[in-house]
Design an enzyme around this catalytic site. Structure first.
Site, PDB file in Angstrom:
ATOM      1  N   GLU A   1      39.740  46.876  43.450  1.00 39.90           N
ATOM      2  CA  GLU A   1      40.109  46.543  41.843  1.00 39.90           C
ATOM      3  C   GLU A   1      39.010  46.418  41.234  1.00 39.90           C
ATOM      4  O   GLU A   1      38.837  46.812  39.692  1.00 39.90           O
ATOM      5  CB  GLU A   1      41.146  45.516  41.842  1.00 39.90           C
ATOM      6  CG  GLU A   1      41.265  44.570  40.572  1.00 39.90           C
ATOM      7  CD  GLU A   1      42.024  45.148  39.985  1.00 39.90           C
ATOM      8  OE1 GLU A   1      42.152  44.433  38.264  1.00 39.90           O
ATOM      9  OE2 GLU A   1      42.557  46.095  40.447  1.00 39.90           O
ATOM     10  N   ASP A   2      38.178  45.700  41.759  1.00 34.20           N
ATOM     11  CA  ASP A   2      36.697  45.269  40.744  1.00 34.20           C
ATOM     12  C   ASP A   2      35.291  46.320  40.738  1.00 34.20           C
ATOM     13  O   ASP A   2      34.878  45.985  40.434  1.00 34.20           O
ATOM     14  CB  ASP A   2      36.143  44.279  39.961  1.00 34.20           C
ATOM     15  CG  ASP A   2      37.392  43.681  40.129  1.00 34.20           C
ATOM     16  OD1 ASP A   2      38.446  43.225  38.929  1.00 34.20           O
ATOM     17  OD2 ASP A   2      37.214  42.359  40.809  1.00 34.20           O
TER      18      ASP A   2
END
Length: 709
Positions: free
Chosen positions: A79-80
């Site tokens: 996700e990051d």
């Protein structure tokens, strides 16, 4: 600031309960996540990597398996960071990659908002749960850690996260059997959403402790003495309830803190199941039991595997005390919930006989929802089934039926079989005939009375509580009503087409159905018209968009109001919805131009001290376009042909019905909102007079926001 947990410290915590843990893979996951998260910071300022490691440590406290811990460490990488699903698969295998991917997808779901996508996202949440429950476990502990460190966020984001936690994650934790997590998540959310309320509870609780002393300690000693006297070996744990739990009881019962008695809870953990019942006898002999507060979840376990005996007694000074009694194995499941399936004990995967199989748990939870194809119905079912306590009832043959608290005999009937529910004509509880809206209670025997030819009634929607019953009733009503909706839709289409001097032929309706993506079935289009899922004006516009422009003798709706500058945009106020011929005034709004109100609109009172925003307006004289929508609240008798006759009356007044919505359906009458496109006040008056004169119209009023005329 939170400190980073070293990898050796994390490994040591895991090795306490799982000596055979894959230390090399834990190191690999730790080092990889630390590298890809390098340079990232949390809002509080500490390195972002402290968060996934902290989540893994929380899961280690629950003695979970390596795959779950590694997923926790990696859960934000895709996700990051620049890490991909392929990278995770190559380094850690498909199982870990799919778990990380599942958590990533859940992170993107806005589960706590009030928009329509919330229902769709809830379905995705349960789809993720059905694939692997460990995805939800990681997400729950991720949310727990975020809530424990929420103070670093902006107030608006804190409130949004807290509301989502209170509405979604806390009930989900409770449904999965982790009651301790539910209580902590609720209390952390309560601290954000109502800090004054929580402080008030804490202040009063401290005062109570100062006045009464160590109540918990004294009651704990009393219980231990009574158990020892009977030769029962049991560990006694006492605690005060969480502030939010106390607040909720005060709100539900509408009583002051001083009158709230059951704020203390005790747990007795015994060696054997037999000792549980012996301990119960000791408690009831020593203290007076509170009627209706006894629950035996040992003989009737919850779906998530929870087993315990619950009772409440009047302890010292008449204070109500709640007591839970269970064995050590039951307590392990009560603490870990469904997660107990993956937990380790003495270096081996748990052999706890009370740990529920996750596959059967999710299957049991989903069986109520799978019949619903509509996201909103699914969402309603989830909320009803997941967020409520259960009651256990019996069929006449002694079979147990689990229902949510507040359920009725109708829910009982549909829980047995849709055929039984559909044919229901009455019910008996413990041998006595009762109305279908009666709420069933624990331990009652319910008998459903059926009859051939019976079918679900519209009023059942308001009686049923469970998602399964409501979905079945809606499906049956939809099938029953389809022919009626088609007939009504044909009338609506005929009047809408005649309004533009056209005929609603089958060919025209088939063409419109294709244009609107409904295939080549004109009956589907008519059914949607009749059930208010589609506006008749939409059907006309898709075929004859140019006809409105041809009416050159009518005043264009855009220039219907006089008194505005050429660059000022205007719109009718939804609070009063004025029509040409009524006295009006404008209120300037920097964001939306000018809002036009009827001169007698109650909403104008709030602008009395802002006269600089008022503009004197009046309607253009002449013939206006029939585009000014007004709603009528009409109550009609439930007789054949009444609704069709009303549509005819409106059509005869050269008005178009743009929407029709049933608000209330009873055996003897219907109440509905009819939206009609009008020219002016005279047009409005003619239609109301025509409808009011009909013998089957009990009442008619003009709908405005918050009031009617």
């Amino acid at each position: 600031m939170e400190h980073l947990i070293p990898i050796n410290d994390l490994v040591s915590r895991v090795q306490v309960y799982n000596p055979r843990t894959d230390v090399e893979r834990l190191h690999l996951a730790y080092d990889y996540a630390k590298k890809v998260h390098a340079g990232q910071r949390r809002r509080s300022g500490e390195p972002y990597f402290t968060h996934p490691v902290a989540v893994a440590a929380l899961l280690a406290e629950q003695r979970l398996d390596d795959a779950t811990l590694i997923t926790a460490i990696l859960h934000d990488t895709v996700e990051d960071t620049e890490a991909t699903y392929g990278d995770i698969t190559q380094l850690f295998g498909r199982e870990i990659a799919e778990l990380v991917d599942g958590v990533t997808k859940l992170t993107n779901l806005q589960l706590g908002n009030t928009e329509t996508r919330q229902a769709e996202n809830f379905r995705k949440l349960f789809m993720a749960m059905s694939k692997d429950l460990r995805v939800i476990l990681v997400k729950l502990f991720d949310r727990l850690h975020n809530m424990r460190t929420i103070k670093s966020l902006q107030p608006e984001k804190q409130a949004r996260k807290a509301r989502e936690t209170m509405d979604v994650y806390a009930p989900l934790a409770g449904r999965m059997g982790m009651q301790w997590m539910r209580e902590e998540l609720e209390d952390l959310s309560f601290q954000v959403l109502n800090p004054e309320g929580r402080t008030s509870i804490m202040r009063r609780f401290v005062k109570l402790q100062g006045e009464a002393g160590d109540v918990i300690g004294r009651i704990k000693v009393d219980i231990e003495k009574e158990l020892a006297a009977e030769g029962i070996h049991g560990r006694v744990i006492g605690r005060a309830k969480k502030p939010y739990s106390i607040w909720r009881k005060m709100e539900q019962k509408d009583i002051a803190f001083s009158r709230l008695s059951d704020i203390y809870g005790f747990r007795i953990i015994t060696d054997t199941q037999m000792d549980c019942y012996r301990a119960l006898g000791v408690i009831h002999r020593r203290w007076r039991a509170v009627p209706t507060r006894f629950k035996d979840y040992i003989s009737q376990p919850k779906q998530n595997g929870y087993r315990s005996v619950h009772t409440a007694v009047l302890g010292r000074d008449g204070k109500r005390v709640e007591v839970q009694i269970r064995t050590r194995e039951m307590d392990e499941v009560a603490e870990a919930g469904v997660a107990a399936h993956w937990a380790y004990k003495d270096g081996e995967r748990s052999e706890n006989p009370f740990a529920v199989d996750p596959a059967s748990w999710i299957a049991g939870l989903a069986e109520h929802f799978e019949a619903s194809s509509d996201d909103d119905e699914f969402f309603e079912a989830v909320k009803l089934e997941m967020y409520t306590d259960k009651v256990f009832c019996f069929t006449p043959k002694g079979d147990v039926v689990k229902l949510p608290r507040g359920a009725t005999p109708l829910d009982f009937a549909f829980a047995i079989h849709t055929r039984i529910g559909s044919a229901c004509v009455g019910a008996k509880i413990d041998g006595r005939r009762v109305p279908l809206w009666t709420q069933v209670r624990n331990g009652q025997s319910v008998e459903i009375l059926t009859a051939e030819g019976q079918s679900p009634q519209a009023t059942w929607i308001d009686i049923a509580v469970t998602g399964k019953a409501k979905s079945a009733i809606r499906r049956a009503l939809k099938a029953q009503n389809r022919s009626r909706f088609i007939k009504l839709g044909r009338e609506l289409a005929r009047y809408a087409f005649e309004h533009v001097d056209k005929r609603a032929t089958d060919k025209a309706l088939t063409t419109a159905a294709k244009q609107l993506g409904l295939g080549k079935d004109p009956e589907e289009l008519l059914a949607r018209l009749g059930s208010s899922q589609l506006a008749a004006r939409t059907v006309v516009d898709v075929l004859y968009p140019e006809l409105v422009a041809r009416r050159g003798d009518e005043i264009d709706a855009g220039r219907a109001v006089i008194g505005l500058s050429s660059d000022q945009k205007w719109d009718r106020g939804e609070c009063c919805r004025p029509v040409p011929g009524e006295r009006i005034v404008g209120i300037t709004d920097p964001g939306s131009g000018v809002v036009v109100h009827a001169i007698d609109c109650p909403c104008l009172a709030e602008f009395e001290d802002q006269m600089d925003r008022w503009i004197d307006l009046h309607w253009h004289s002449g013939t206006h376009s029939a585009v000014h929508t007004v709603g009528f609240n009409v109550t009609i008798s439930n007789d054949a042909g009444v609704l069709g006759r009303l549509c005819t009356l409106i059509g005869e007044q050269k008005a178009n019905i743009s929407d029709l919505n049933f608000v209330d359906r009873k055996p003897d009458y219907y109440r509905l909102i009819i939206e009609v496109d009008l020219r002016d006040a005279e047009h409005l008056h003619r239609i109301m007079t025509a409808l009011e004169a009909d013998n089957n119209v009990a009442s008619i009023s003009r709908v405005k926001a918050g009031y009617e005329t």
